[in-house]
Design an enzyme around this catalytic site. Structure first.
Site, PDB file in Angstrom:
ATOM      1  CE  LYS A  68      35.887  44.749  34.936  1.00 40.99           C
ATOM      2  NZ  LYS A  68      34.586  44.111  35.167  1.00 40.99           N
ATOM      3  CD  GLU A 106      33.944  38.656  35.347  1.00 38.48           C
ATOM      4  OE1 GLU A 106      34.508  38.918  34.271  1.00 38.48           O
ATOM      5  OE2 GLU A 106      34.310  37.753  36.113  1.00 38.48           O
ATOM      6  NE  ARG A 142      39.296  48.310  26.115  1.00 35.32           N
ATOM      7  CZ  ARG A 142      38.602  47.407  26.825  1.00 35.32           C
ATOM      8  NH1 ARG A 142      37.912  46.470  26.232  1.00 35.32           N
ATOM      9  NH2 ARG A 142      38.637  47.436  28.127  1.00 35.32           N
TER      10      ARG A 142
HETATM   11  P1  ATP Z   1      37.188  42.301  32.208  1.00 34.76           P
HETATM   12  O1  ATP Z   1      38.574  42.206  31.696  1.00 34.76           O
HETATM   13  O2  ATP Z   1      37.073  42.053  33.658  1.00 34.76           O
HETATM   14  O3  ATP Z   1      36.157  41.591  31.362  1.00 34.76           O
HETATM   15  P2  ATP Z   1      35.937  44.683  31.237  1.00 34.76           P
HETATM   16  O4  ATP Z   1      36.478  46.059  31.359  1.00 34.76           O
HETATM   17  O5  ATP Z   1      35.674  44.110  29.902  1.00 34.76           O
HETATM   18  O6  ATP Z   1      36.919  43.826  32.074  1.00 34.76           O
HETATM   19  P3  ATP Z   1      33.204  44.093  31.921  1.00 34.76           P
HETATM   20  O7  ATP Z   1      32.580  44.170  33.255  1.00 34.76           O
HETATM   21  O8  ATP Z   1      33.228  42.799  31.219  1.00 34.76           O
HETATM   22  O9  ATP Z   1      34.663  44.631  32.129  1.00 34.76           O
HETATM   23  O10 ATP Z   1      32.595  45.213  30.993  1.00 34.76           O
HETATM   24  C1  ATP Z   1      31.245  45.489  30.894  1.00 34.76           C
HETATM   25  C2  ATP Z   1      30.966  46.153  29.569  1.00 34.76           C
HETATM   26  O11 ATP Z   1      31.715  47.361  29.469  1.00 34.76           O
HETATM   27  C3  ATP Z   1      31.368  45.275  28.409  1.00 34.76           C
HETATM   28  O12 ATP Z   1      30.327  45.303  27.445  1.00 34.76           O
HETATM   29  C4  ATP Z   1      32.600  45.916  27.874  1.00 34.76           C
HETATM   30  O13 ATP Z   1      32.687  45.740  26.487  1.00 34.76           O
HETATM   31  C5  ATP Z   1      32.389  47.392  28.238  1.00 34.76           C
HETATM   32  N1  ATP Z   1      33.685  48.063  28.392  1.00 34.76           N
HETATM   33  C6  ATP Z   1      34.713  47.685  29.159  1.00 34.76           C
HETATM   34  N2  ATP Z   1      35.757  48.522  29.023  1.00 34.76           N
HETATM   35  C7  ATP Z   1      35.374  49.470  28.139  1.00 34.76           C
HETATM   36  C8  ATP Z   1      36.015  50.624  27.567  1.00 34.76           C
HETATM   37  N3  ATP Z   1      37.266  50.970  27.891  1.00 34.76           N
HETATM   38  N4  ATP Z   1      35.298  51.369  26.705  1.00 34.76           N
HETATM   39  C9  ATP Z   1      34.041  51.042  26.379  1.00 34.76           C
HETATM   40  N5  ATP Z   1      33.387  49.978  26.871  1.00 34.76           N
HETATM   41  C10 ATP Z   1      34.046  49.194  27.741  1.00 34.76           C
END
Ligand code: ATP
Ligand code: MG
Length: 550
Positions: A264, A28, A254
């Site tokens: 974020k 996102e 994660r």
């Molecule tokens: P938000 O809370 O804004 O959704 P987010 O960290 O989930 O934050 P996204 O941009 O939705 O951000 O994440 C993109 C992809 O990265 C998603 O598939 C998410 O599952 C993955 N992702 C986010 N944080 C992690 C992490 N700490 N480890 C592994 N994958 C992650």
């Protein structure tokens, strides 16, 4: 290296369910990517490449209130820098808005979705709890035509934010709260970075994500564990819509790291409240921050391989990431001389005005890296803490009357210490042995210490920014206040370092080793005549030792 996801993909191919996997990385654009995203990127692009498929970069841009073009650009730069190529497969959920809307209408027509006039608060209050079922909205059974009409008027902009939503009609008593008539569309009067003002209703994550996967022919939709509870809804939508393919969602744990926060929202607050220099501050766990810090992309990929992919949450030591960085840099970084806290040395028996270019090796780990010329003269800088007027036991470096080796240069002996009025050494008067040129004595004598040095007449001054962990504790925020755990000493600035002249040519993006000190890289703030270097890491993990002591 295999893991449960690669095993699933291999089995799907073996069973003929597909020929080539298609994955996607779905950020996102509401912030910069961090090391956790790097894990997901390495997994999605890695799986696709290993099985001959491809990985889409798809922006999940469904919430214009928080999304910006700056983030879209930065995310692409970061994925590319990490070493991955999406080719032609760059997509945006916003490209599917018309199709998604069509599918929303399809659900309404089939009696599987309705417009709810309740407020967000009322919806929350009637959703029930983990133990109690929710209650039906009074609008749940309104006529299909009425919902269709209201949905059209929502789209046309007739209602303010929050006045109505579109909900799926599933089951308010489901044990899975995500199936209790989840919201599919909300009214948001905000300009979108890509669709501008074309829309004032936007699909929720749940409605956009699986359908975008299906449109793109994604076979394995890999996401983090918090989406496991959303999977029944993901499947319900795929089952009930005329989508062109059937993707499968698989969840993995994660990445969590000690001394690090990977939220974020919190990282954004650090930036907007001025606790750091920006999203790319070298202390940030963002990919752009790690890059500015001097971490090589290869090390981040290596780290992702080391942590692997598992189904259960865990926290990794930040030391493991640092290990990967040192491992790559030890192999690849050019060795250079830099003195962080200079102390003047005058070699009294060295001819005044003479300068020699000495040949110094660029990397003992890599003979192909060759050598360079480093100027040597009568006046030098050495590291202040390489000298003790009254040497402590086990201190083998320079002291009055003692001989040491200057790396790739000569042996020098300290004859006299010049001090200031406070008794602090300001200059060492030394003599050198001309027979030891290059760093070896014909008689085979071997000083116990070898020091780095820079010729004073040729040194280039620089500002050096020393970095340490952003937080003081491995589990920041464990007491409830993240800001209270920020490390006040996470950045220390050294203003008058002296560097060998070749370092003025080091490009941003290149990380070098200052011998005996650590790895350093020019900061983008660096200018000719006003050099700035960031310390990537020390050579060894002094932090762990300091922690152990205190
Ligand atoms: P938000 O809370 O804004 O959704 P987010 O960290 O989930 O934050 P996204 O941009 O939705 O951000 O994440 C993109 C992809 O990265 C998603 O598939 C998410 O599952 C993955 N992702 C986010 N944080 C992690 C992490 N700490 N480890 C592994 N994958 C992650
Ligand atoms: Mg997310």
């Amino acid at each position: 290296m295999s893991d449960f996801i690669r095993e699933i993909v291999a089995a799907d191919i073996a069973a003929g369910r597909m020929v080539r996997p298609v994955t996607r990385f779905p950020p996102e654009p509401n912030g910069y990517l961090h090391i956790g995203h790097a894990k997901s990127i390495c997994l999605n692009f890695g799986v696709a490449a290993e099985f001959g498929g491809h990985c889409n970069l798809r922006f999940d841009d469904t919430n214009p209130a928080k999304e910006e073009q700056e983030y879209i650009d930065a995310i692409q730069a970061d994925v590319r820098w990490l070493g991955f190529d999406w080719g032609d497969n760059l997509f945006f959920a916003s490209d599917y808005f018309e199709q998604l809307y069509g599918w929303a209408v399809h659900l309404v027509r089939g009696g599987q979705a309705y417009v709810d006039d309740q407020s967000a608060e009322q919806i929350r209050e009637t959703r029930g709890t983990l133990t109690a079922p929710g209650t039906n909205s009074p609008w749940r059974d309104r006529p299909v035509d009425e919902s269709l009409d209201l949905l059209e008027r929502m789209r046309a902009g007739e209602f303010p934010n929050g006045a109505r939503v579109l909900r799926a009609k599933i089951d308010m008593a489901s044990p899975n709260i995500n199936l209790r008539d989840p919201v599919l569309y909300r009214i948001v009067h905000a300009s979108h970075p890509r669709t501008g003002d074309a829309w004032c209703i936007y699909p929720t994550y749940d409605f956009a994500h699986g359908q975008s996967d299906a449109i793109e022919g994604v076979t394995h939709s890999l996401c983090t564990l918090e989406f496991e509870i959303h999977r029944p809804l993901y499947d319900w939508l795929i089952d009930n819509l005329p989508v062109p393919s059937r993707p499968r969602q698989i969840e993995f744990a994660r990445l969590n790291l000690t001394y690090t926060v990977l939220s974020k929202r919190f990282l954004l607050s650090l930036v907007s409240e001025g606790h750091v220099r920006g999203w790319d501050d070298p202390r940030m766990p963002t990919i752009s921050g790690l890059r500015r810090r001097g971490f090589p992309a290869e090390a981040i990929r290596e780290f992702a391989t080391m942590v692997g992919v598992a189904k259960a949450d865990s926290t990794h030591e930040i030391g493991l990431l640092e290990y990967a960085v040192r491992d790559v840099l030890n192999r690849t970084a050019a060795r250079r001389f830099g003195v962080l806290e200079p102390l003047r040395v005058v070699i009294t028996n060295y001819p005044d005005g003479q300068v020699e270019d000495l040949e110094v090796g660029n990397n003992p780990e890599d003979p192909a890296a060759g050598t360079r010329k480093v100027p040597f003269g009568r006046e030098l800088w050495i590291e202040r803490d390489d000298f003790m007027e009254e040497p402590a036991p086990k201190f083998f470096r320079l002291a009055p009357g003692r001989e040491v080796r200057l790396r790739s240069a000569y042996f020098i002996t300290c004859d006299e210490v010049v001090t200031d009025s406070a008794g602090r050494a300001v200059e060492l008067r030394c003599s050198y042995d001309p027979q030891t040129r290059g760093g070896d004595a014909p008689d085979g004598r071997r000083p116990k210490a070898t020091l780095h040095w820079v010729a004073a007449g040729h040194a280039v001054p620089a500002e050096i920014r020393l970095y340490d962990h952003l937080f003081t504790r491995p589990d920041p925020g464990a007491d409830g206040d993240l800001l209270a755990d920020l490390n006040p000493a996470s950045e220390t600035i050294v203003r008058e370092a002296m560097l060998e002249p070749s370092l003025a040519e080091t490009a941003v993006g290149e990380t070098v080793q200052f011998e005996r000190l650590g790895y350093f890289t020019p900061d983008p703030d660096s200018r000719a005549g006003a050099l700035v270097f960031n310390r990537t890491l020390t050579l060894k993990d002094t932090w762990a030792k300091v922690q152990a002591r205190s």
